[in-house]
Design a protein around this motif. Structure first.
Motif, PDB file in Angstrom:
ATOM      1  N   THR A  76      12.805  46.959   0.673  1.00  0.00           N
ATOM      2  CA  THR A  76      12.763  45.494   0.681  1.00  0.00           C
ATOM      3  C   THR A  76      11.598  44.918   1.495  1.00  0.00           C
ATOM      4  O   THR A  76      11.512  43.699   1.642  1.00  0.00           O
ATOM      5  CB  THR A  76      14.089  44.897   1.192  1.00  0.00           C
ATOM      6  OG1 THR A  76      14.338  45.388   2.513  1.00  0.00           O
ATOM      7  CG2 THR A  76      15.252  45.279   0.284  1.00  0.00           C
ATOM      8  N   HIS A  77      10.735  45.790   2.009  1.00  0.00           N
ATOM      9  CA  HIS A  77       9.547  45.258   2.702  1.00  0.00           C
ATOM     10  C   HIS A  77       8.490  46.336   2.884  1.00  0.00           C
ATOM     11  O   HIS A  77       8.681  47.290   3.642  1.00  0.00           O
ATOM     12  CB  HIS A  77       9.918  44.667   4.065  1.00  0.00           C
ATOM     13  CG  HIS A  77       8.722  44.136   4.802  1.00  0.00           C
ATOM     14  ND1 HIS A  77       8.010  43.037   4.367  1.00  0.00           N
ATOM     15  CD2 HIS A  77       8.097  44.558   5.917  1.00  0.00           C
ATOM     16  CE1 HIS A  77       7.010  42.812   5.199  1.00  0.00           C
ATOM     17  NE2 HIS A  77       7.029  43.718   6.145  1.00  0.00           N
ATOM     18  N   ILE A  78       7.360  46.142   2.221  1.00  0.00           N
ATOM     19  CA  ILE A  78       6.282  47.135   2.325  1.00  0.00           C
ATOM     20  C   ILE A  78       4.950  46.460   1.979  1.00  0.00           C
ATOM     21  O   ILE A  78       4.903  45.504   1.207  1.00  0.00           O
ATOM     22  CB  ILE A  78       6.589  48.355   1.416  1.00  0.00           C
ATOM     23  CG1 ILE A  78       5.576  49.488   1.620  1.00  0.00           C
ATOM     24  CG2 ILE A  78       6.666  47.950  -0.049  1.00  0.00           C
ATOM     25  CD1 ILE A  78       6.032  50.826   1.063  1.00  0.00           C
ATOM     26  N   HIS A  79       3.858  46.969   2.584  1.00  0.00           N
ATOM     27  CA  HIS A  79       2.510  46.415   2.344  1.00  0.00           C
ATOM     28  C   HIS A  79       1.693  47.470   1.600  1.00  0.00           C
ATOM     29  O   HIS A  79       1.340  48.501   2.192  1.00  0.00           O
ATOM     30  CB  HIS A  79       1.805  46.132   3.668  1.00  0.00           C
ATOM     31  CG  HIS A  79       2.493  45.133   4.536  1.00  0.00           C
ATOM     32  ND1 HIS A  79       1.987  43.873   4.754  1.00  0.00           N
ATOM     33  CD2 HIS A  79       3.634  45.202   5.270  1.00  0.00           C
ATOM     34  CE1 HIS A  79       2.789  43.209   5.588  1.00  0.00           C
ATOM     35  NE2 HIS A  79       3.797  43.994   5.914  1.00  0.00           N
ATOM     36  N   TYR A  80       1.353  47.187   0.334  1.00  0.00           N
ATOM     37  CA  TYR A  80       0.588  48.226  -0.380  1.00  0.00           C
ATOM     38  C   TYR A  80      -0.833  48.425   0.167  1.00  0.00           C
ATOM     39  O   TYR A  80      -1.347  49.551   0.141  1.00  0.00           O
ATOM     40  CB  TYR A  80       0.635  47.983  -1.904  1.00  0.00           C
ATOM     41  CG  TYR A  80      -0.608  47.439  -2.550  1.00  0.00           C
ATOM     42  CD1 TYR A  80      -1.709  48.261  -2.808  1.00  0.00           C
ATOM     43  CD2 TYR A  80      -0.676  46.101  -2.924  1.00  0.00           C
ATOM     44  CE1 TYR A  80      -2.851  47.752  -3.416  1.00  0.00           C
ATOM     45  CE2 TYR A  80      -1.805  45.597  -3.530  1.00  0.00           C
ATOM     46  CZ  TYR A  80      -2.897  46.422  -3.766  1.00  0.00           C
ATOM     47  OH  TYR A  80      -4.009  45.916  -4.354  1.00  0.00           O
ATOM     48  N   THR A 231       8.277  37.009   3.815  1.00  0.00           N
ATOM     49  CA  THR A 231       7.453  36.821   5.008  1.00  0.00           C
ATOM     50  C   THR A 231       8.007  37.654   6.163  1.00  0.00           C
ATOM     51  O   THR A 231       8.933  38.449   5.982  1.00  0.00           O
ATOM     52  CB  THR A 231       7.358  35.316   5.379  1.00  0.00           C
ATOM     53  OG1 THR A 231       6.348  35.127   6.368  1.00  0.00           O
ATOM     54  CG2 THR A 231       8.684  34.778   5.910  1.00  0.00           C
ATOM     55  N   HIS A 232       7.404  37.491   7.336  1.00  0.00           N
ATOM     56  CA  HIS A 232       7.867  38.158   8.559  1.00  0.00           C
ATOM     57  C   HIS A 232       8.545  37.131   9.474  1.00  0.00           C
ATOM     58  O   HIS A 232       8.164  35.959   9.478  1.00  0.00           O
ATOM     59  CB  HIS A 232       6.689  38.781   9.315  1.00  0.00           C
ATOM     60  CG  HIS A 232       5.969  39.856   8.555  1.00  0.00           C
ATOM     61  ND1 HIS A 232       4.876  39.597   7.766  1.00  0.00           N
ATOM     62  CD2 HIS A 232       6.194  41.190   8.469  1.00  0.00           C
ATOM     63  CE1 HIS A 232       4.449  40.742   7.230  1.00  0.00           C
ATOM     64  NE2 HIS A 232       5.229  41.724   7.638  1.00  0.00           N
ATOM     65  N   LEU A 233       9.486  37.614  10.286  1.00  0.00           N
ATOM     66  CA  LEU A 233      10.197  36.714  11.195  1.00  0.00           C
ATOM     67  C   LEU A 233      10.674  37.459  12.436  1.00  0.00           C
ATOM     68  O   LEU A 233      11.313  38.517  12.327  1.00  0.00           O
ATOM     69  CB  LEU A 233      11.404  36.114  10.443  1.00  0.00           C
ATOM     70  CG  LEU A 233      12.403  35.273  11.241  1.00  0.00           C
ATOM     71  CD1 LEU A 233      11.747  34.011  11.789  1.00  0.00           C
ATOM     72  CD2 LEU A 233      13.599  34.898  10.362  1.00  0.00           C
ATOM     73  N   THR A 321      10.451  49.951   4.569  1.00  0.00           N
ATOM     74  CA  THR A 321       9.631  50.936   5.287  1.00  0.00           C
ATOM     75  C   THR A 321       8.534  50.243   6.079  1.00  0.00           C
ATOM     76  O   THR A 321       8.028  50.791   7.052  1.00  0.00           O
ATOM     77  CB  THR A 321       8.957  51.931   4.318  1.00  0.00           C
ATOM     78  OG1 THR A 321       8.156  51.176   3.404  1.00  0.00           O
ATOM     79  CG2 THR A 321       9.986  52.749   3.566  1.00  0.00           C
ATOM     80  N   ASP A 322       8.112  49.050   5.616  1.00  0.00           N
ATOM     81  CA  ASP A 322       7.014  48.336   6.269  1.00  0.00           C
ATOM     82  C   ASP A 322       5.782  49.210   6.489  1.00  0.00           C
ATOM     83  O   ASP A 322       5.103  49.090   7.508  1.00  0.00           O
ATOM     84  CB  ASP A 322       7.477  47.703   7.586  1.00  0.00           C
ATOM     85  CG  ASP A 322       6.461  46.692   8.119  1.00  0.00           C
ATOM     86  OD1 ASP A 322       5.743  46.081   7.309  1.00  0.00           O
ATOM     87  OD2 ASP A 322       6.371  46.531   9.355  1.00  0.00           O
ATOM     88  N   ILE A 323       5.476  50.065   5.540  1.00  0.00           N
ATOM     89  CA  ILE A 323       4.159  50.732   5.560  1.00  0.00           C
ATOM     90  C   ILE A 323       3.114  49.643   5.664  1.00  0.00           C
ATOM     91  O   ILE A 323       3.249  48.624   4.980  1.00  0.00           O
ATOM     92  CB  ILE A 323       3.947  51.512   4.233  1.00  0.00           C
ATOM     93  CG1 ILE A 323       4.920  52.689   4.140  1.00  0.00           C
ATOM     94  CG2 ILE A 323       2.482  51.947   4.050  1.00  0.00           C
ATOM     95  CD1 ILE A 323       4.726  53.790   5.129  1.00  0.00           C
TER      96      ILE A 323
HETATM   97 ZN    ZN Z   1       5.412  43.874   7.266  1.00  0.00          ZN
END
Ligand code: ZN
Ligand code: GUN
Length: 433
Positions: A76-80, A231-233, A321-323
């Motif tokens: 549910t959260h990752i940066h390619y 987004t981030h929080l 994973t927030d890679i």
């Molecule tokens: Zn992130």
């Protein structure tokens, strides 16, 4: 011509949240199971004994020995664009962004580079058994064209968006409130709802967007039905102080987003490690979701997410994973670290809850549980085959396990990409180890 195929192995999937119904009632398990797939959709699931007799003899049956089929994992959260900076040394969030992240993202102005990285990213995701992800691009609209292009070739159910950021970052990474709006709109018209793709309006975080930009992000959400907001929080204490300085007129970090119409169903907030009780309540009341990012929160020293508190407030929680702040694409490894984060707070993560978070819970956070998240007939056939002999160590440990619960827990602690023998997206094999 209709395409029907059946897969025989042990099969396990979540059917409800263990926190609501208890572990036992939260899953279905078939020791010798059969999953029947037609045209990308699950059409039957049960014990091999009961289903094989009624299966047409023309249907090919693929048999996996010593393996466990589960639904594909949901991230549910990752940066390619951050694949290239995984494992960057020595800093916490704000310093890490400046030192490593922004220069790396700057390279995505080049479409060719973006295509190559999107391909690498998606293959790595599939190697780790993740079939659905909510994905950050960069500020460049070409980054998302490249991403969606590659994802549609693989027919993956993914959600993504171009980053909105019009201040407090290097010039080469800034859009403006108007250009961010126009570029997002163009991408939405091109990709949202095309095949299995959806678009997420993606302000990076409050510090890098002006109030005008956040307002226009809210406008997009009103203009196009079914969009996501990502987004981030409340990830890092310094970040939270900075938001207070930048938006003194608002009642806190979440209120900045709330004021601009950015919270509600299909809004996903990564991290949420330092929320106040009233903020948890607001997220719960509005049907917003939190992406719990264990490997990232530990790696950047951000803090420990209080899962029990979020659940008390009725917040939907998925696993991210927030890679590249996260250190592994593997949701098994996210669960390994999640277990330890909860241990440090006197909480437990039983393996069925772990399975739930990585699959059906993630799907629920994304309001996609009517399509994915488990293997009920009618769902899209996104699934993985996990290898009980992934490594000699895993093989030995699992042979000693006395119960399904013990096996699953050992897999969640020891497993990673090596445990994924094969990954299927909409019934098609998209990775074989
Ligand atoms: Zn992130
Ligand atoms: N906050 C704003 N941008 C980022 C990012 O790229 N990664 C993480 N972990 N937090 C952020």
């Amino acid at each position: 011509m209709s395409q029907c195929k059946a897969y025989r192995a042990s099969i396990l999937h979540s059917v409800a949240d263990p926190s609501e119904v208890g572990a036992e009632a939260s899953y279905e398990y078939f020791e010798d199971g059969l999953l029947v797939v037609e045209n990308g959709t699950v059409i039957d699931l049960g014990s091999a004994e009961s289903l094989l007799s009624s299966l047409s003899p023309e249907v090919e049956v693929v048999h996996y020995a010593d393996a466990l089929i589960t639904p594909g994992f949901v991230d549910t959260h990752i940066h390619y664009p951050q694949v290239g900076i995984i494992g960057s040394y020595g800093s916490q969030l704000l310093d890490w962004l400046e030192t490593y992240t922004f220069p790396c993202e700057g390279e995505f102005a080049d479409s060719q580079h973006a295509s190559e990285q999107a391909d690498l990213f998606l293959r790595e995701m599939l190697r780790n058994g993740t079939t659905t992800a909510l994905v950050f691009g960069t500020v460049h609209k070409q980054s998302m064209d490249a991403f969606f292009e590659q994802a549609s070739k693989l027919n993956l159910r993914v959600i993504g968006g171009k980053v909105l950021m019009d201040r407090n970052a290097p010039d080469y990474l800034l859009d403006t409130a108007e250009s961010g709006y126009a570029d997002s709109k163009e991408l939405i018209e091109r990709w949202h709802g095309k095949g299995r793709l959806s678009y997420a309006v993606t302000p990076r975080f409050a510090p890098t967007s002006s109030a005008e930009q956040l307002e226009l992000a809210g406008k997009l959400l009103k203009e196009f039905p079914g969009l996501y907001m990502h987004t981030h929080l409340s990830e890092n204490r310094q970040e939270i102080e900075w938001v207070k300085e930048l938006f003194p007129e608002r009642g806190g970090y979440l209120d900045v987003y709330d004021h601009h119409g950015l919270i509600g169903e299909r809004s996903v907030f990564a991290h949420c490690v330092h929320l106040r009780d009233d903020e948890c309540q607001r997220l719960g009341d509005t049907g917003s979701a939190v992406a719990f990012c264990p490997t990232s929160n530990l790696f950047l020293g951000s803090g420990l997410l209080d899962l029990a508190r979020l659940e008390e407030h009725g917040v939907r929680v998925g696993l991210g994973t927030d890679i590249g702040a996260g250190t592994s694409f593997s949701q098994l490894q996210s669960l390994n670290e999640a277990y330890k984060i909860l241990q440090l707070q006197g909480q437990k993560l039983d393996p069925f809850k772990g399975l739930y978070l990585a699959t059906l819970g993630g799907a629920k956070s994304l309001y996609l549980d009517y399509k994915i998240g488990n293997l009920k007939p009618g769902k899209e056939a996104d699934f993985v085959v996990l290898d009980y002999n992934a490594t000699p160590l895993v093989g030995d440990r699992l042979k000693r396990a006395q119960s399904l619960e013990e096996k699953l827990f050992a897999l969640m602690i020891l497993g990673d990409d090596r445990a994924v023998k094969e990954t299927f997206s909409a019934g098609a094999s998209v990775h074989q180890r």
